[in-house]
Design a protein around this motif. Structure first.
Motif, PDB file in Angstrom:
ATOM      1  N   PRO A  84      58.809  80.415  62.985  1.00  0.00           N
ATOM      2  CA  PRO A  84      59.957  81.167  63.495  1.00  0.00           C
ATOM      3  C   PRO A  84      61.267  80.539  63.017  1.00  0.00           C
ATOM      4  O   PRO A  84      61.442  79.318  63.069  1.00  0.00           O
ATOM      5  CB  PRO A  84      59.811  81.052  65.020  1.00  0.00           C
ATOM      6  N   GLY A  85      62.161  81.365  62.563  1.00  0.00           N
ATOM      7  CA  GLY A  85      63.436  80.851  62.083  1.00  0.00           C
ATOM      8  C   GLY A  85      64.167  81.891  61.266  1.00  0.00           C
ATOM      9  O   GLY A  85      63.836  83.085  61.278  1.00  0.00           O
ATOM     10  N   VAL A  86      65.143  81.450  60.514  1.00  0.00           N
ATOM     11  CA  VAL A  86      66.005  82.370  59.795  1.00  0.00           C
ATOM     12  C   VAL A  86      65.245  83.174  58.750  1.00  0.00           C
ATOM     13  O   VAL A  86      65.586  84.332  58.472  1.00  0.00           O
ATOM     14  CB  VAL A  86      67.188  81.598  59.158  1.00  0.00           C
ATOM     15  N   ALA A  87      64.191  82.607  58.163  1.00  0.00           N
ATOM     16  CA  ALA A  87      63.450  83.313  57.116  1.00  0.00           C
ATOM     17  C   ALA A  87      62.594  84.447  57.672  1.00  0.00           C
ATOM     18  O   ALA A  87      62.329  85.424  56.975  1.00  0.00           O
ATOM     19  CB  ALA A  87      62.574  82.336  56.340  1.00  0.00           C
ATOM     20  N   THR A  88      62.148  84.318  58.903  1.00  0.00           N
ATOM     21  CA  THR A  88      61.260  85.318  59.493  1.00  0.00           C
ATOM     22  C   THR A  88      61.942  86.180  60.543  1.00  0.00           C
ATOM     23  O   THR A  88      61.331  87.093  61.093  1.00  0.00           O
ATOM     24  CB  THR A  88      60.039  84.631  60.129  1.00  0.00           C
ATOM     25  N   LEU A 116      66.877  87.715  65.703  1.00  0.00           N
ATOM     26  CA  LEU A 116      65.867  87.491  66.737  1.00  0.00           C
ATOM     27  C   LEU A 116      64.571  87.036  66.082  1.00  0.00           C
ATOM     28  O   LEU A 116      64.118  87.621  65.090  1.00  0.00           O
ATOM     29  CB  LEU A 116      65.627  88.770  67.545  1.00  0.00           C
ATOM     30  N   THR A 117      63.974  85.988  66.657  1.00  0.00           N
ATOM     31  CA  THR A 117      62.841  85.336  66.004  1.00  0.00           C
ATOM     32  C   THR A 117      61.512  85.512  66.719  1.00  0.00           C
ATOM     33  O   THR A 117      60.471  85.195  66.163  1.00  0.00           O
ATOM     34  CB  THR A 117      63.097  83.825  65.894  1.00  0.00           C
ATOM     35  N   PHE A 156      85.522  84.242  67.575  1.00  0.00           N
ATOM     36  CA  PHE A 156      84.837  84.669  66.358  1.00  0.00           C
ATOM     37  C   PHE A 156      83.625  83.770  66.116  1.00  0.00           C
ATOM     38  O   PHE A 156      83.743  82.541  66.035  1.00  0.00           O
ATOM     39  CB  PHE A 156      85.784  84.604  65.163  1.00  0.00           C
ATOM     40  N   THR A 157      82.456  84.381  66.005  1.00  0.00           N
ATOM     41  CA  THR A 157      81.210  83.676  65.733  1.00  0.00           C
ATOM     42  C   THR A 157      80.518  84.358  64.559  1.00  0.00           C
ATOM     43  O   THR A 157      80.470  85.591  64.496  1.00  0.00           O
ATOM     44  CB  THR A 157      80.291  83.689  66.971  1.00  0.00           C
ATOM     45  N   GLU A 158      79.985  83.573  63.636  1.00  0.00           N
ATOM     46  CA  GLU A 158      79.344  84.137  62.442  1.00  0.00           C
ATOM     47  C   GLU A 158      77.953  84.696  62.741  1.00  0.00           C
ATOM     48  O   GLU A 158      77.628  85.824  62.383  1.00  0.00           O
ATOM     49  CB  GLU A 158      79.226  83.052  61.356  1.00  0.00           C
ATOM     50  N   VAL A 159      77.105  83.857  63.359  1.00  0.00           N
ATOM     51  CA  VAL A 159      75.697  84.211  63.555  1.00  0.00           C
ATOM     52  C   VAL A 159      75.237  83.715  64.918  1.00  0.00           C
ATOM     53  O   VAL A 159      75.625  82.630  65.357  1.00  0.00           O
ATOM     54  CB  VAL A 159      74.790  83.569  62.471  1.00  0.00           C
ATOM     55  N   VAL A 160      74.404  84.518  65.567  1.00  0.00           N
ATOM     56  CA  VAL A 160      73.690  84.079  66.765  1.00  0.00           C
ATOM     57  C   VAL A 160      72.200  84.263  66.497  1.00  0.00           C
ATOM     58  O   VAL A 160      71.771  85.338  66.055  1.00  0.00           O
ATOM     59  CB  VAL A 160      74.101  84.887  68.013  1.00  0.00           C
ATOM     60  N   ILE A 161      71.423  83.211  66.743  1.00  0.00           N
ATOM     61  CA  ILE A 161      69.981  83.283  66.556  1.00  0.00           C
ATOM     62  C   ILE A 161      69.305  82.878  67.855  1.00  0.00           C
ATOM     63  O   ILE A 161      69.686  81.890  68.487  1.00  0.00           O
ATOM     64  CB  ILE A 161      69.511  82.399  65.373  1.00  0.00           C
ATOM     65  N   THR A 200      72.358  78.372  59.936  1.00  0.00           N
ATOM     66  CA  THR A 200      71.527  78.975  60.982  1.00  0.00           C
ATOM     67  C   THR A 200      70.205  78.232  61.103  1.00  0.00           C
ATOM     68  O   THR A 200      69.691  78.012  62.212  1.00  0.00           O
ATOM     69  CB  THR A 200      71.294  80.462  60.695  1.00  0.00           C
ATOM     70  N   ASP A 201      69.651  77.842  59.972  1.00  0.00           N
ATOM     71  CA  ASP A 201      68.414  77.060  60.008  1.00  0.00           C
ATOM     72  C   ASP A 201      68.648  75.741  60.731  1.00  0.00           C
ATOM     73  O   ASP A 201      67.836  75.327  61.572  1.00  0.00           O
ATOM     74  CB  ASP A 201      67.924  76.806  58.581  1.00  0.00           C
ATOM     75  N   ALA A 202      69.742  75.071  60.417  1.00  0.00           N
ATOM     76  CA  ALA A 202      70.057  73.800  61.075  1.00  0.00           C
ATOM     77  C   ALA A 202      70.216  73.979  62.579  1.00  0.00           C
ATOM     78  O   ALA A 202      69.727  73.169  63.378  1.00  0.00           O
ATOM     79  CB  ALA A 202      71.332  73.207  60.473  1.00  0.00           C
ATOM     80  N   ALA A 203      70.870  75.059  62.976  1.00  0.00           N
ATOM     81  CA  ALA A 203      71.106  75.317  64.400  1.00  0.00           C
ATOM     82  C   ALA A 203      69.811  75.580  65.148  1.00  0.00           C
ATOM     83  O   ALA A 203      69.574  75.038  66.242  1.00  0.00           O
ATOM     84  CB  ALA A 203      72.052  76.501  64.561  1.00  0.00           C
ATOM     85  N   PHE A 204      68.943  76.404  64.567  1.00  0.00           N
ATOM     86  CA  PHE A 204      67.724  76.788  65.272  1.00  0.00           C
ATOM     87  C   PHE A 204      66.726  75.640  65.337  1.00  0.00           C
ATOM     88  O   PHE A 204      66.025  75.454  66.342  1.00  0.00           O
ATOM     89  CB  PHE A 204      67.101  78.009  64.606  1.00  0.00           C
ATOM     90  N   GLU A 205      66.653  74.845  64.278  1.00  0.00           N
ATOM     91  CA  GLU A 205      65.765  73.684  64.300  1.00  0.00           C
ATOM     92  C   GLU A 205      66.223  72.677  65.349  1.00  0.00           C
ATOM     93  O   GLU A 205      65.409  72.024  66.002  1.00  0.00           O
ATOM     94  CB  GLU A 205      65.706  73.028  62.916  1.00  0.00           C
TER      95      GLU A 205
END
Length: 529
Positions: free
Chosen positions: A237-241, A358-359, A331-336, A258-263
């Protein structure tokens, strides 16, 4: 090399039957003879498509549970023969070899078999031999033969046949050949890497890496750099999926951050507490646990409001309406997140440029993975840092021992510090970062930067003392001198977590005792470059 080449005979042998019937019917309607094997032939016949068995062409039966069926000169001669070479044509006529103008093959599902956790012997049986051999042969002879290895290319093939009155053009054949070689290379990489793992080879003599194109990016880190995004075939689960529900297309930097944030946020068990991480340029500018997601977000935001602007927000629980409302205040770029409520989606819908990913799950922060980095002339390969430190792994080295509340903050700071660029210093209070120093050339500088941020936010919040007052501080590697530790103490830290292992540990411990600090050693460092 010839230009257009007519397709009169096709060999189809596929594991993935998606689109097979439509393809077979379309080829038959164009007067193309179809050769096939096993389950593919049966599926086509059941749909009313006329098929000739490869065994009829080779005059040799399938054997050894299908291991041997297409490895035959009648097949490979038909794929490899140069149509403009008189000697090749004479050999074909002498031996009764039929030219094969189109090969459609997708391989045994080896990667999926491994991912399912199948045993060694089952994985071995899912290594395709005849398929890659035919693919490579057809790709080599792309001057005359079209080779299709992806279902998504069926429509391109049929469109080309229509456009060129039953022939294919050299441009398409070249593109299909390149994709074919990339597919067999990725397949061989998957097999060789799996075998290296099965043999527990930490550094095999040769190592291959492969990825599948997901999207072409507008540019890389900067506008003058070209870039694309490739997936590795895993279901992590993550930005790629993730499913992107709204917002602009992700950029190179968006994906990296985003990957750094979710990990990072995945380090915190969602059944224990809601967690929020706000990331800017791959470094956390605020991380917190809270009673609710909205509470955790506010605490993370209050660590560094300036840096949070235009940042990436990661959640360890599904996004709710209260948290969505808070996030949209700046202002926020991405929410995961693992999910989102209908109300939260409606709130975000008003922010058209805000990307929501959404993952449907969190990555396992302790799953063993391989990480690599390109350097000039080579690759650095290592295990992903999945090091874990628990309460029982800590060694108290000072006269004063940390309290239970301090231990809680120390372990929180340690988890965050693992995801901060070295040299890393992290101040934490009440399970929230209050100062982060990242990427400085000395640990003293990182301690200064983190302390300055804590003071700046205190001023912004009109507080009488620094946010770092009474905090726990984590250092991703040992303090080589007492100066960095004393800077943390001056900022207000009362307890310290660090790996230990310096030649001057005794001096650092003595300085901590003199300053009245409690300090624990982990015996593990978390450099992150």
């Amino acid at each position: 090399m010839t230009d257009l080449h007519p397709v009169r005979r096709a060999l189809i042998s596929v594991s993935d039957k998606t689109g097979l019937i439509d393809l077979g019917q379309s080829l038959e309607a164009r007067g193309i003879e179809i050769l096939s094997t096993g389950g593919t032939a049966k599926a086509l016949r059941d749909a009313g498509v006329t098929v000739k068995d490869v065994a009829e062409v080779t005059d040799f039966p399938e054997m050894m549970d299908g291991r041997v069926k297409t490895l035959h000169p009648m097949v490979h001669g038909g794929l490899l023969a140069l149509r403009h070479n008189d000697e090749h044509l004479a050999s074909m006529e002498e031996h009764g070899i039929w030219a094969i103008d189109l090969l459609v093959v997708n391989l045994y599902p080896f990667e999926a078999t491994v991912a399912s956790g199948a045993d060694y012997d089952t994985c071995i049986e899912n290594i395709d031999i005849g398929g890659p051999a035919m693919i490579r042969a057809a790709a080599k002879n792309h001057a005359f033969v079209s080779v299709v290895v992806d279902v998504e290319d069926y429509s391109k093939l049929l469109g080309d046949l229509d456009q060129h009155d039953g022939s294919t053009c050299p441009k398409l054949r070249k593109k299909l050949a390149q994709k074919a070689y990339a597919r067999t290379a990725a397949y061989d990489a998957a097999v060789s890497n799996w075998m290296a793992g099965a043999l527990d080879l930490k550094a095999p003599h040769r190592r291959a890496f492969a990825g599948e194109w997901k999207q072409t990016l507008r540019y890389g880190e900067n506008s003058h750099q070209q870039a694309a995004f490739y997936t590795d075939g895993s279901n992590r689960p993550g930005v790629a999926t993730a499913q992107q529900l709204q917002g602009k297309e992700l950029s190179y930097n968006n994906i990296n951050d985003t990957d750094a944030a979710f990990e990072l946020v995945a380090e915190f068990d969602p059944t224990d507490s809601p967690a929020v991480a706000i990331i800017k340029h791959a470094n956390p500018c605020g991380v917190a646990l809270g009673d609710t997601l909205a509470d955790a977000y506010q605490k993370a935001f209050d660590c560094d409001r300036t840096s949070a602007f235009g940042g990436i927000v990661a959640l360890n629980q599904p996004l709710d309406a209260d948290t969505a409302t808070k996030i949209t205040e700046i202002f926020t770029e991405v929410v995961i997140a693992p999910g989102a409520s209908d109300e939260a989606r409606e709130i975000f819908a008003a922010k058209k440029n805000l990307r929501l990913l959404l993952t449907d799950g969190l990555p396992d922060p302790r799953e063993p993975l391989t990480a690599f980095k390109q350097v000039s002339g080579g690759l650095l390969v290592q295990d992903k840092d999945v090091g874990y430190i628990g309460l029982n792994d800590l060694k108290v080295v000072t006269e004063k021992a940390p309290t239970n509340e301090q231990l809680r903050d120390l372990l929180f700071a340690w988890k965050v510090g693992k995801h901060v660029k070295s040299n890393a210093i992290v101040y934490v209070k009440d399970r929230a970062t209050v100062g982060v120093g990242a990427g400085q050339m000395s640990r003293l500088d990182s301690a200064n930067v983190a302390a300055a941020k804590a003071q700046r936010m205190a001023d912004e919040l009109s507080l009488s003392e620094s946010l770092a007052k009474g905090s726990a501080v984590a250092s991703d590697a040992f303090f080589p001198f007492p100066d960095g530790l004393l800077e943390a103490a001056a900022a207000g830290a009362t307890c310290v977590i660090q790996p230990g292992g310096s030649m001057r540990d005794d001096e650092v411990i003595a300085a901590a005792n003199d300053a009245g600090l409690a300090m624990v050693f982990t015996g593990m460092r978390h450099f992150r470059h």
